[in-house]
Scaffold this motif. Structure first.
Motif, PDB file in Angstrom:
ATOM      1  N   GLU A   1       0.803  -1.234   0.000  1.00 50.40           N
ATOM      2  CA  GLU A   1       0.000   0.000   0.000  1.00 50.40           C
ATOM      3  C   GLU A   1       0.833   1.280   0.000  1.00 50.40           C
ATOM      4  O   GLU A   1       0.261   2.375   0.116  1.00 50.40           O
TER       5      GLU A   1
ATOM      6  N   VAL B   1       2.507   4.250  -1.907  1.00 51.59           N
ATOM      7  CA  VAL B   1       2.147   4.890  -3.170  1.00 51.59           C
ATOM      8  C   VAL B   1       3.441   5.235  -3.894  1.00 51.59           C
ATOM      9  O   VAL B   1       4.282   5.971  -3.351  1.00 51.59           O
TER      10      VAL B   1
ATOM     11  N   ASN C   1       4.178   8.313  -1.288  1.00 52.59           N
ATOM     12  CA  ASN C   1       3.700   8.291   0.093  1.00 52.59           C
ATOM     13  C   ASN C   1       3.911   6.891   0.650  1.00 52.59           C
ATOM     14  O   ASN C   1       3.793   5.907  -0.063  1.00 52.59           O
ATOM     15  N   SER C   2       4.227   6.828   1.926  1.00 52.88           N
ATOM     16  CA  SER C   2       4.411   5.520   2.554  1.00 52.88           C
ATOM     17  C   SER C   2       3.092   5.059   3.146  1.00 52.88           C
ATOM     18  O   SER C   2       2.092   5.774   3.114  1.00 52.88           O
ATOM     19  N   SER C   3       3.080   3.862   3.682  1.00 59.92           N
ATOM     20  CA  SER C   3       1.859   3.342   4.299  1.00 59.92           C
ATOM     21  C   SER C   3       2.204   2.474   5.487  1.00 59.92           C
ATOM     22  O   SER C   3       3.167   1.707   5.454  1.00 59.92           O
TER      23      SER C   3
ATOM     24  N   TYR D   1     -12.006   3.416   3.839  1.00 61.05           N
ATOM     25  CA  TYR D   1     -11.174   3.919   2.727  1.00 61.05           C
ATOM     26  C   TYR D   1     -10.192   2.865   2.243  1.00 61.05           C
ATOM     27  O   TYR D   1      -9.709   2.942   1.122  1.00 61.05           O
TER      28      TYR D   1
ATOM     29  N   ARG E   1     -10.702   0.046  -1.572  1.00 60.44           N
ATOM     30  CA  ARG E   1      -9.642  -0.341  -2.508  1.00 60.44           C
ATOM     31  C   ARG E   1      -9.821  -1.768  -3.018  1.00 60.44           C
ATOM     32  O   ARG E   1      -9.247  -2.132  -4.026  1.00 60.44           O
TER      33      ARG E   1
ATOM     34  N   MET F   1     -10.284   9.436  -2.500  1.00 61.55           N
ATOM     35  CA  MET F   1      -8.992   9.386  -3.198  1.00 61.55           C
ATOM     36  C   MET F   1      -8.055   8.409  -2.493  1.00 61.55           C
ATOM     37  O   MET F   1      -7.395   7.598  -3.142  1.00 61.55           O
ATOM     38  N   VAL F   2      -8.031   8.479  -1.162  1.00 64.44           N
ATOM     39  CA  VAL F   2      -7.245   7.495  -0.403  1.00 64.44           C
ATOM     40  C   VAL F   2      -7.749   6.082  -0.731  1.00 64.44           C
ATOM     41  O   VAL F   2      -6.974   5.127  -0.807  1.00 64.44           O
TER      42      VAL F   2
ATOM     43  N   HIS G   1      -1.374  15.804   0.946  1.00 60.49           N
ATOM     44  CA  HIS G   1      -1.612  14.366   1.094  1.00 60.49           C
ATOM     45  C   HIS G   1      -0.613  13.739   2.080  1.00 60.49           C
ATOM     46  O   HIS G   1      -0.587  12.530   2.258  1.00 60.49           O
ATOM     47  N   ASP G   2       0.158  14.607   2.707  1.00 64.62           N
ATOM     48  CA  ASP G   2       1.183  14.154   3.624  1.00 64.62           C
ATOM     49  C   ASP G   2       0.717  14.460   5.051  1.00 64.62           C
ATOM     50  O   ASP G   2       0.365  15.599   5.361  1.00 64.62           O
TER      51      ASP G   2
ATOM     52  N   ALA H   1      -6.293   8.178   7.809  1.00 61.87           N
ATOM     53  CA  ALA H   1      -6.298   7.671   6.430  1.00 61.87           C
ATOM     54  C   ALA H   1      -4.986   8.008   5.729  1.00 61.87           C
ATOM     55  O   ALA H   1      -4.491   7.241   4.903  1.00 61.87           O
ATOM     56  N   PHE H   2      -4.420   9.174   6.079  1.00 55.16           N
ATOM     57  CA  PHE H   2      -3.172   9.594   5.436  1.00 55.16           C
ATOM     58  C   PHE H   2      -1.990   8.690   5.807  1.00 55.16           C
ATOM     59  O   PHE H   2      -0.931   8.772   5.202  1.00 55.16           O
ATOM     60  N   GLU H   3      -2.182   7.834   6.819  1.00 55.85           N
ATOM     61  CA  GLU H   3      -1.127   6.887   7.197  1.00 55.85           C
ATOM     62  C   GLU H   3      -1.059   5.694   6.254  1.00 55.85           C
ATOM     63  O   GLU H   3      -0.130   4.899   6.315  1.00 55.85           O
ATOM     64  N   TYR H   4      -2.114   5.527   5.423  1.00 58.50           N
ATOM     65  CA  TYR H   4      -2.208   4.289   4.647  1.00 58.50           C
ATOM     66  C   TYR H   4      -2.099   4.529   3.140  1.00 58.50           C
ATOM     67  O   TYR H   4      -2.901   4.032   2.368  1.00 58.50           O
ATOM     68  N   GLY H   5      -1.126   5.357   2.749  1.00 58.29           N
ATOM     69  CA  GLY H   5      -0.911   5.500   1.312  1.00 58.29           C
ATOM     70  C   GLY H   5      -1.900   6.430   0.649  1.00 58.29           C
ATOM     71  O   GLY H   5      -2.657   6.013  -0.228  1.00 58.29           O
ATOM     72  N   ALA H   6      -1.905   7.720   1.068  1.00 57.78           N
ATOM     73  CA  ALA H   6      -2.750   8.708   0.397  1.00 57.78           C
ATOM     74  C   ALA H   6      -2.047   9.146  -0.880  1.00 57.78           C
ATOM     75  O   ALA H   6      -0.884   9.535  -0.842  1.00 57.78           O
ATOM     76  N   PRO H   7      -2.723   9.115  -2.007  1.00 57.48           N
ATOM     77  CA  PRO H   7      -2.090   9.550  -3.253  1.00 57.48           C
ATOM     78  C   PRO H   7      -2.114  11.070  -3.362  1.00 57.48           C
ATOM     79  O   PRO H   7      -2.925  11.725  -2.698  1.00 57.48           O
ATOM     80  N   PRO H   8      -1.245  11.652  -4.184  1.00 51.28           N
ATOM     81  CA  PRO H   8      -1.376  13.089  -4.473  1.00 51.28           C
ATOM     82  C   PRO H   8      -2.750  13.315  -5.110  1.00 51.28           C
ATOM     83  O   PRO H   8      -3.166  12.511  -5.955  1.00 51.28           O
TER      84      PRO H   8
END
Lengths: 587, 587
Positions: A68, A70, A103-105, A128, A132, B204-205, B492-493, B521-528
């Protein structure tokens, strides 16, 4: 640019192309000098390859990524030596030249796979991540396509989509309203609409002629499984129409949706009276994927000295074709327990097995002669190998019980086949329902439903029994035993509407306070009109053979009405309550 | 069947057809032996003719009907002797053979005509009659067509329409929320969404990639003219995009709407920095249908001894082309009073007229030489006949004042032409706004807006002045001086988002309580990602050169947030409050 292509579109024809992809890491595998990463986005999965020989540093940093993450990868499309025929992009892979972690996960709390290891609670908290997953994602995409097709179809048939307001007025009739305190008008409240019913009727008075809306509705009910406090309707109303005009239009819409979205051509929908459906299937939403009609046995089974039947208003059975061999004594005992559960409420279950060898076995063998039992079999078209299941009791109750048993048998017999769609219109519902506790009539559909034309005079002057048997010009669409929607021809005459309110126990003042605006509108040339509403969440689920609506809703509430992801509802600042002129009740 | 045709479709080709029409009586006229009725429905008007000679009884009962009665008429189409070229059905009429009154009508409280005699209050109370009028009806039909085109366009570009929930969580940031008490969770409240902002970011996430929704939003604000507590947005979000990807997509959508709905081909939209717009038009929503750019005169007008200018931060003017003759002393005095009204707040107005005969007249003639004033004219490209209007004062205030004056002059000069559409993208808005009263920064767009990439470092470490001047990657679409919508690239960071919350004065705990689900949610791979929202009501109004959104909303609220038709909000039963654990505040 973050990407030249998405992760689902590269094919063998693209070999040699320089491409940039962005997405989530589905999985990665190291094989000696190579690292393979499956990169995922909404559109698919593409394999990336990093080589230690070619670029050690890059390959090593690729090995530091996790599920996960990005990432963005640039590289060249090349043919795979080891092709994956199950994946549209399976003939190619990307020879990665450079990549970047966008982005990391953290490690997700459940696997992002079609079959996940996450339970319901966890999936909802991290919705969220759940979205996926293909099954949920595809449901939401289906829903979006379906709503667009509805709009194209109705928009192309002169229907106007009109947005009706959400901040309206509370009416005690029907389900419980959610209410919204008004700050500008302290002590007063808006209500969220349970449906746009009165507004769509006003739009007909306004001459809008053909209205539709795909719209959120709200009901503050004690939640049962698969009920949501907010849900979506395809809501419609038409002027200068009779029932069949509405049925034809929405049968056309339904056929169109099945054809364009599922590739299924539906035949013309059968139309069935409510009375017939109740008598034959014990339900106003019969599942017609299988037959197993009710056969009433009063004439053959009563008056023969078996007191259970003799004392019953109705003795009625179904024929479970070919099941005599399938049901051991133990299995029948289990079935008997099933019908005796409080949810079903039957007192017992009578069976008759017509064995393959010609023998007849029955739980009531000692009360009836073989000839008598054979006569039941004849009436119920029983062949060797069939099993009759018979219930008895009060008419309404026993029909409902046998209806449930019919469904249970169909489940056991595997008769509810995916991809088999059996729609039916149910017509001529009762207008009024008597509520013993409240000691009054309630509208079976809603208080604006018209009686059938030939019943208007009876309605104006009828006695209790006549009123109870009045038929409404109301209809439901049922598919595979699920109620997709319903509607009615409305009353457009003020006098008749007032009469209906009075039958429903409204005083003149109450009717005026709650529905005065509608009664007022009826003074200014209300046209004949009627309408229908489909449950959109349910329609989507039924079209995909799914029994739960929850995964067609992006962010559903749980059975306590909570959104566990955002943690709503929640307390609010005291200041907000003060502004609204409210306080929490102390008692 | 109530009708074979609607009231707008019969033509000369139909002469001889037997038809049935239903509709409302627009008007009727008796001429000796004939009665003419104009029958109206949503689609048009058709003339019915009743003859005393042919059927005295029928003609007499037709004469007893009145305006807005609902009738059904059967008859034969025939050519009119006296044709009406202004009406699509004007070549024919119906020779009525039988008719029926479907519903009667009281005399409506205002005329159902394009220009009605009903005032705003009355029209809103009887909105169902108001919508029968062409202008309102056509607006609602336009809106419906427009929303369908938006959906076709975005749906055809891989956007998924996802319905986000209405019962969410209250956040004190931004405008005031409407809240909804929860019965199942007493003492807790949902809030109605001010926008689906956090949910679309979660989508988006969730990998949804391209999301849109045409959706109701709610703000409990003190209502100003043309503000509604519930309004509709075209709401969008995209992943793996930079600003220009979003601008290109929504410029494409806007062009498509203008082309398909208005037949107007728009050229590529200019893109303008916020700073430039403020400096040149005194507004972040400049009306570019006309030029009249600001010209700054500090270098030429300050330090010459005229203390008003000398003490001002900024001396700035516009050139009203060809207006010197149009503005008498009296007219200029009126204009001066206009800019001095508290709504505008200028201290005075300096004018310079370059008369046709070469003379220069100015309110500051005695402070400046003719040469000096001519130098202003040169800088402002003044020709003979032009009039300069000059304001001075603090930079921000004087720009805003001159911006208003520029619009007023354009109105006076007739420069806001119907059918002329001038879109412009405004870019690079400030990230933060300092609020003196609250002694803190507020997000100019919203707390999820990303700074421009090159400003991220400054944002992390900057001092007050640096922070104040930070630019956001935010943008607005403006057409003809009206803000159609806006959006931004989002943060997204998680770390940057936390930094932004802390700049906005949130403690860690507050940020966690209100937006923990998003930070999580941003901890789990949020895309730009980034997005945009258009005000749908406003877009419809601007596309039709109308300044008010009210008649694009079927059932609007008034300035007190009331629906005067249904009389909402209203009191509710005490029992409802008890169920919700609430009581009205006594103090």
């Amino acid at each position: 640019m973050y990407r030249t292509h998405n992760c689902g579109e590269l094919r063998i024809e693209n070999v040699g192309n320089e491409v940039t992809l962005s997405g989530w890491i589905q999985s990665s595998r190291d094989f000696g000098g190579l690292t393979f990463i499956d990169l995922r986005d909404r559109y698919g999965i593409t394999q990336l390859v990093f080589s230690m020989d070619e670029n050690k540093e890059m390959c090593e940093s690729a090995r530091k990524t996790g599920r996960e993450f990005v990432i963005q990868a640039k590289g060249v499309v090349r043919e795979r030596s080891n092709k994956n025929p199950n994946r549209p992009t399976g003939e190619i892979e990307i020879d990665v030249k450079s990549f970047e972690v966008l982005n990391s996960s953290e490690t997700p709390p459940f696997t992002i796979e079609d079959k996940t290891d996450g339970g319901d609670e966890l999936r909802m908290k991290y919705r969220y991540l759940d979205i996926r997953r293909n099954p949920v994602k595809e449901n939401l995409i289906f829903r979006s396509k379906c709503s667009l097709e509805v709009r194209k179809y109705l928009g192309g048939s002169d229907f106007v989509e009109v947005e009706t307001p959400f901040l309206i007025k509370s009416t005690p009739e029907g389900a419980r309203d959610f209410i919204v305190p008004s700050r500008l008008n302290k002590g007063q409240f808006y209500a969220l609409p349970q449906s746009p019913q009165t507004f769509k009727q006003l739009l007909m008075v306004a001459g809008m002629d053909k209205y539709y809306q795909i719209v959120k509705c709200f009901r503050d009910e004690d939640l049962r499984a698969d009920r949501q406090p907010e849900f979506t309707q395809i809501d419609c109303e038409m002027s200068y129409v009779h029932r069949d005009d509405i049925l034809d239009t929405f049968e056309g819409l339904t056929k169109h949706l099945f054809k364009t979205l599922k590739g299924v051509e539906l035949e013309d929908f059968p139309r069935m009276d409510y009375d017939y459906a109740m008598k034959t299937y014990g339900s106003d939403k019969p599942d017609l994927r299988f037959d197993m009609k009710f056969v009433e046995l009063n004439d053959l089974a009563k008056g023969k000295g078996f007191s259970v039947f003799d004392d019953a208003e109705l003795v009625v059975g179904i024929n479970a074709k070919g099941q005599s061999k399938e049901y051991s004594n133990k299995a029948i005992k289990k079935l008997t327990e099933w019908v005796k559960r409080p949810q079903i409420g039957a007192k017992g279950l009578v069976y008759v097995k017509f064995e393959e060898d010609g023998m007849i076995r029955s739980s009531v063998g000692k009360f009836f002669s073989e000839e008598q039992i054979k006569s039941w079999g004849d009436l119920m078209s029983a062949d060797a190998g069939d099993m009759l299941l018979i219930l008895s009791g009060e008419v309404d109750k026993v029909r409902k019980q046998l209806g449930e048993l019919r469904l249970e048998m169909a489940r056991n017999m595997g008769l509810m086949k995916d991809g088999d769609f059996k729609p039916v219109w149910i017509l001529d519902f009762p207008l009024l329902e008597w509520d013993e506790d409240a000691d009054r009539f309630f509208a079976m559909h809603h208080p604006f439903t018209a009686p059938k034309k030939e019943e208007i005079e009876k309605m104006k002057s009828g006695d209790f029994e006549t009123l109870k048997n009045l038929k409404a010009d109301a209809y439901d669409l049922v598919i595979n035993g699920a109620e997709i929607g319903g509607g009615s021809i409305r009353i457009h005459d003020r006098e008749l509407q007032s009469k209906n309110f009075s039958l429903l126990g409204f005083t003149k003042e109450e009717a005026q306070k709650q529905f005065g605006f509608l009664l007022g509108a009826f003074e200014y040339g209300a046209p004949p009109h009627g309408g229908i509403a489909f449950g959109f969440d349910r329609l989507c689920a039924v079209m995909n053979n799914q029994s739960s609506i929850r995964d067609y809703i992006a962010f559903p509430k749980n059975n306590q009405g909570k959104d566990v992801m955002i943690d709503a509802p929640d307390t609010v600042d005291e200041e907000q309550l003060i502004e609204l002129g409210l306080q929490l009740r102390k008692d």
